[in-house]
Write a protein that holds these residues in place. Structure first.
Motif, PDB file in Angstrom:
ATOM      1  N   GLY A  82      -0.839 -20.104 -17.197  1.00 49.19           N
ATOM      2  CA  GLY A  82      -0.944 -19.633 -15.817  1.00 49.19           C
ATOM      3  C   GLY A  82      -1.243 -18.154 -15.695  1.00 49.19           C
ATOM      4  O   GLY A  82      -1.370 -17.641 -14.589  1.00 49.19           O
ATOM      5  N   LYS A  83      -1.383 -17.459 -16.835  1.00 49.38           N
ATOM      6  CA  LYS A  83      -1.624 -16.016 -16.805  1.00 49.38           C
ATOM      7  C   LYS A  83      -3.086 -15.692 -17.113  1.00 49.38           C
ATOM      8  O   LYS A  83      -3.807 -16.480 -17.719  1.00 49.38           O
ATOM      9  CB  LYS A  83      -0.717 -15.301 -17.822  1.00 49.38           C
ATOM     10  CG  LYS A  83       0.768 -15.401 -17.490  1.00 49.38           C
ATOM     11  CD  LYS A  83       1.597 -14.632 -18.511  1.00 49.38           C
ATOM     12  CE  LYS A  83       3.080 -14.710 -18.182  1.00 49.38           C
ATOM     13  NZ  LYS A  83       3.906 -13.965 -19.159  1.00 49.38           N
ATOM     14  N   PHE A  84      -3.514 -14.511 -16.659  1.00 47.84           N
ATOM     15  CA  PHE A  84      -4.856 -14.005 -16.917  1.00 47.84           C
ATOM     16  C   PHE A  84      -4.772 -12.958 -18.024  1.00 47.84           C
ATOM     17  O   PHE A  84      -3.970 -12.024 -17.936  1.00 47.84           O
ATOM     18  CB  PHE A  84      -5.453 -13.391 -15.651  1.00 47.84           C
ATOM     19  CG  PHE A  84      -5.648 -14.373 -14.537  1.00 47.84           C
ATOM     20  CD1 PHE A  84      -6.846 -15.054 -14.400  1.00 47.84           C
ATOM     21  CD2 PHE A  84      -4.634 -14.625 -13.629  1.00 47.84           C
ATOM     22  CE1 PHE A  84      -7.037 -15.960 -13.366  1.00 47.84           C
ATOM     23  CE2 PHE A  84      -4.812 -15.534 -12.592  1.00 47.84           C
ATOM     24  CZ  PHE A  84      -6.014 -16.206 -12.462  1.00 47.84           C
ATOM     25  N   LEU A  85      -5.591 -13.101 -19.061  1.00 46.22           N
ATOM     26  CA  LEU A  85      -5.582 -12.180 -20.195  1.00 46.22           C
ATOM     27  C   LEU A  85      -6.935 -11.486 -20.311  1.00 46.22           C
ATOM     28  O   LEU A  85      -7.986 -12.124 -20.151  1.00 46.22           O
ATOM     29  CB  LEU A  85      -5.284 -12.935 -21.494  1.00 46.22           C
ATOM     30  CG  LEU A  85      -4.028 -13.817 -21.506  1.00 46.22           C
ATOM     31  CD1 LEU A  85      -3.913 -14.546 -22.843  1.00 46.22           C
ATOM     32  CD2 LEU A  85      -2.779 -12.992 -21.250  1.00 46.22           C
ATOM     33  N   PRO A  86      -6.961 -10.184 -20.573  1.00 46.25           N
ATOM     34  CA  PRO A  86      -8.242  -9.471 -20.698  1.00 46.25           C
ATOM     35  C   PRO A  86      -8.999  -9.893 -21.952  1.00 46.25           C
ATOM     36  O   PRO A  86      -8.402 -10.237 -22.971  1.00 46.25           O
ATOM     37  CB  PRO A  86      -7.813  -7.998 -20.773  1.00 46.25           C
ATOM     38  CG  PRO A  86      -6.418  -8.037 -21.318  1.00 46.25           C
ATOM     39  CD  PRO A  86      -5.804  -9.285 -20.768  1.00 46.25           C
ATOM     40  N   ASP A  87     -10.300  -9.871 -21.870  1.00 45.29           N
ATOM     41  CA  ASP A  87     -11.151 -10.117 -23.024  1.00 45.29           C
ATOM     42  C   ASP A  87     -11.321  -8.787 -23.757  1.00 45.29           C
ATOM     43  O   ASP A  87     -11.893  -7.849 -23.202  1.00 45.29           O
ATOM     44  CB  ASP A  87     -12.512 -10.650 -22.564  1.00 45.29           C
ATOM     45  CG  ASP A  87     -13.457 -10.938 -23.731  1.00 45.29           C
ATOM     46  OD1 ASP A  87     -13.176 -10.502 -24.855  1.00 45.29           O
ATOM     47  OD2 ASP A  87     -14.487 -11.589 -23.499  1.00 45.29           O
ATOM     48  N   PRO A  88     -10.834  -8.668 -25.002  1.00 45.68           N
ATOM     49  CA  PRO A  88     -10.913  -7.378 -25.708  1.00 45.68           C
ATOM     50  C   PRO A  88     -12.329  -6.968 -26.078  1.00 45.68           C
ATOM     51  O   PRO A  88     -12.567  -5.812 -26.440  1.00 45.68           O
ATOM     52  CB  PRO A  88     -10.058  -7.617 -26.962  1.00 45.68           C
ATOM     53  CG  PRO A  88     -10.127  -9.090 -27.187  1.00 45.68           C
ATOM     54  CD  PRO A  88     -10.169  -9.699 -25.817  1.00 45.68           C
ATOM     55  N   TYR A  89     -13.295  -7.897 -25.997  1.00 44.57           N
ATOM     56  CA  TYR A  89     -14.664  -7.577 -26.377  1.00 44.57           C
ATOM     57  C   TYR A  89     -15.587  -7.352 -25.184  1.00 44.57           C
ATOM     58  O   TYR A  89     -16.719  -6.918 -25.358  1.00 44.57           O
ATOM     59  CB  TYR A  89     -15.243  -8.707 -27.236  1.00 44.57           C
ATOM     60  CG  TYR A  89     -14.480  -8.956 -28.507  1.00 44.57           C
ATOM     61  CD1 TYR A  89     -14.297  -7.944 -29.443  1.00 44.57           C
ATOM     62  CD2 TYR A  89     -13.934 -10.204 -28.783  1.00 44.57           C
ATOM     63  CE1 TYR A  89     -13.600  -8.167 -30.615  1.00 44.57           C
ATOM     64  CE2 TYR A  89     -13.233 -10.440 -29.955  1.00 44.57           C
ATOM     65  CZ  TYR A  89     -13.068  -9.424 -30.865  1.00 44.57           C
ATOM     66  OH  TYR A  89     -12.374  -9.635 -32.019  1.00 44.57           O
ATOM     67  N   TYR A  90     -15.132  -7.705 -23.988  1.00 39.02           N
ATOM     68  CA  TYR A  90     -16.015  -7.611 -22.825  1.00 39.02           C
ATOM     69  C   TYR A  90     -15.160  -7.298 -21.603  1.00 39.02           C
ATOM     70  O   TYR A  90     -14.419  -8.148 -21.120  1.00 39.02           O
ATOM     71  CB  TYR A  90     -16.772  -8.930 -22.641  1.00 39.02           C
ATOM     72  CG  TYR A  90     -17.801  -8.923 -21.542  1.00 39.02           C
ATOM     73  CD1 TYR A  90     -18.570  -7.797 -21.268  1.00 39.02           C
ATOM     74  CD2 TYR A  90     -18.045 -10.061 -20.782  1.00 39.02           C
ATOM     75  CE1 TYR A  90     -19.523  -7.798 -20.264  1.00 39.02           C
ATOM     76  CE2 TYR A  90     -19.000 -10.077 -19.770  1.00 39.02           C
ATOM     77  CZ  TYR A  90     -19.737  -8.950 -19.525  1.00 39.02           C
ATOM     78  OH  TYR A  90     -20.674  -8.953 -18.532  1.00 39.02           O
ATOM     79  N   CYS A  91     -15.257  -6.057 -21.094  1.00 36.69           N
ATOM     80  CA  CYS A  91     -14.340  -5.618 -20.047  1.00 36.69           C
ATOM     81  C   CYS A  91     -14.684  -6.176 -18.662  1.00 36.69           C
ATOM     82  O   CYS A  91     -13.997  -5.872 -17.688  1.00 36.69           O
ATOM     83  CB  CYS A  91     -14.271  -4.094 -19.990  1.00 36.69           C
ATOM     84  SG  CYS A  91     -15.850  -3.285 -19.700  1.00 36.69           S
ATOM     85  N   LYS A  92     -15.717  -7.005 -18.581  1.00 35.47           N
ATOM     86  CA  LYS A  92     -16.047  -7.649 -17.306  1.00 35.47           C
ATOM     87  C   LYS A  92     -15.704  -9.139 -17.329  1.00 35.47           C
ATOM     88  O   LYS A  92     -16.239  -9.919 -16.543  1.00 35.47           O
ATOM     89  CB  LYS A  92     -17.533  -7.458 -16.987  1.00 35.47           C
ATOM     90  CG  LYS A  92     -17.934  -6.011 -16.729  1.00 35.47           C
ATOM     91  CD  LYS A  92     -19.399  -5.893 -16.370  1.00 35.47           C
ATOM     92  CE  LYS A  92     -19.779  -4.436 -16.093  1.00 35.47           C
ATOM     93  NZ  LYS A  92     -21.209  -4.297 -15.732  1.00 35.47           N
ATOM     94  N   ALA A  93     -14.798  -9.526 -18.234  1.00 37.81           N
ATOM     95  CA  ALA A  93     -14.433 -10.936 -18.347  1.00 37.81           C
ATOM     96  C   ALA A  93     -12.949 -11.061 -18.676  1.00 37.81           C
ATOM     97  O   ALA A  93     -12.279 -10.089 -19.025  1.00 37.81           O
ATOM     98  CB  ALA A  93     -15.277 -11.626 -19.411  1.00 37.81           C
ATOM     99  N   TYR A  94     -12.435 -12.287 -18.581  1.00 37.81           N
ATOM    100  CA  TYR A  94     -11.014 -12.542 -18.821  1.00 37.81           C
ATOM    101  C   TYR A  94     -10.812 -13.983 -19.279  1.00 37.81           C
ATOM    102  O   TYR A  94     -11.735 -14.818 -19.199  1.00 37.81           O
ATOM    103  CB  TYR A  94     -10.205 -12.299 -17.547  1.00 37.81           C
ATOM    104  CG  TYR A  94     -10.622 -13.172 -16.374  1.00 37.81           C
ATOM    105  CD1 TYR A  94     -10.044 -14.420 -16.163  1.00 37.81           C
ATOM    106  CD2 TYR A  94     -11.608 -12.746 -15.482  1.00 37.81           C
ATOM    107  CE1 TYR A  94     -10.434 -15.227 -15.098  1.00 37.81           C
ATOM    108  CE2 TYR A  94     -12.006 -13.546 -14.418  1.00 37.81           C
ATOM    109  CZ  TYR A  94     -11.408 -14.780 -14.230  1.00 37.81           C
ATOM    110  OH  TYR A  94     -11.816 -15.582 -13.185  1.00 37.81           O
TER     111      TYR A  94
END
Length: 336
Positions: A236-248
């Motif tokens: 249920g949580k949103f996690l940042p994409d460490p390789y692309y700062c415009k995605a999750y």
């Protein structure tokens, strides 16, 4: 039935059988799948009875089956950039238990093996080079080779059910200031005093003067995303994409991260898509058209003695300035 009609039905049947390979029956729901016909596309199934939905990766990005996402190439160089003779790097693209990079007098990096020749311990300061007959392993905290009996490879955690691992202390490869010890069958972790590090060869805590022990920084970007385990405890949580700062990633289930880029060219920051550029966005904001004909540049790092090497189409690589120098962000070079 006319021959042409029969031929047409056969063609339709063949088309249907080919298209049937793309249905969602048996495909893991919400998990991004590779479009084997185009490396810049992927598809997702939301129900077993629905047709898969195809998406295109952003420009310059390709679908990566390991991260289950669209990402840049992870490797932009074939060897590390040497700042001084004798500099040592963790060989993240080979066997980390046995091999490392060593910079020679011409500032070229060579792959070395701990048990090769007599050069088993490039930076040894504790006399561990004296036993040439021992089997050695590369200690990534001290950036030197140590006898096998002093360094556990893999996750570095001793197995207290093994009697040969109970009679000593072991380095915590995630922390210089602590160590593991088996007390009987019980695994324990103990801390050194503040400002000290655990010296596995001496089996005691030493003052960490001049940063003798430090967590390694791989010059190659490692695989920071583990789709099988990243959502455990994060459903249920949103996690940042460490390789692309415009995605999750959104954790649909404990074993199912669903990757999605932000809409309207927004950035993912503090759990939401916003116009605010996050600190993790290192190279994605570069306008490569303005830099033409150059396809590479350097960007400031929070640590003034380091910088990020950015190459178009590749994930950023962290680099270090030569000793005593700092990175000049305006001139994009290291200077005194």
């Amino acid at each position: 039935m006319k021959k042409d009609t029969f031929r047409g039905l056969i063609i339709l049947a063949l088309i249907a059988s080919v298209c049937g390979d793309w249905d969602c029956i048996g495909v893991k729901l919400y998990e991004l799948q590779e479009d084997t016909s185009d490396e810049t596309r992927y598809f997702v199934c939301f129900t077993e009875k629905s047709d898969p939905i195809f998406y295109d990766c952003p420009d310059e990005y390709k679908f990566n089956v390991d991260t289950k996402s669209c990402t840049l190439e992870l490797v932009g160089r074939t060897e590390p950039s040497c700042a001084f003779e004798g500099e040592v790097f963790v060989a993240s693209n080979s066997d980390p238990c046995d091999q490392y990079w060593l910079c020679d007098e011409s500032l070229s990096a060579e792959t070395k093996t701990c048990d090769s020749d007599l050069n088993v311990n490039p930076n040894a300061k504790d006399g561990s080079n004296s036993n040439r007959d021992a089997e050695y392993r590369f200690n990534s905290l001290l950036l030197q080779c140590v006898p096998k009996k002093y360094w556990l490879c893999g996750d570095g955690i001793p197995d207290c059910s093994q009697t040969d691992q109970r009679n000593q202390k072991w380095s915590n490869i995630q922390d210089c200031g602590s160590f593991y010890q088996c007390i009987g069958n019980t695994l324990t972790k103990q801390n050194c005093p503040s400002g000290f590090y655990f010296n596995v060869t001496a089996q005691s805590c030493f003052h960490n003067a001049a940063g003798l022990c430090q967590l390694p920084t791989d010059w190659l970007p490692g695989l920071l995303v583990d789709p099988e385990n990243m959502c455990k405890g994060n459903v249920g949580k949103f996690l940042p994409d460490p390789y692309y700062c415009k995605a999750y990633y959104y954790c649909v289930a404990e074993d199912t991260p669903y990757w999605k880029p932000c809409e309207d060219d927004l950035y993912f920051n503090n759990g939401a898509c916003t116009k605010t550029v996050p600190s993790t966005c290192i190279c994605e904001t570069i306008d490569w058209e303005e830099l033409l004909p150059s396809t590479a540049t350097s960007v400031a790092h929070p640590n003034p003695s380091k910088y990020y090497f950015c190459k178009k189409g590749f994930v950023a690589v962290e680099e270090s300035c030569p000793p005593g120098m700092v990175f000049n962000a305006k001139e994009k070079l290291c200077s005194y």
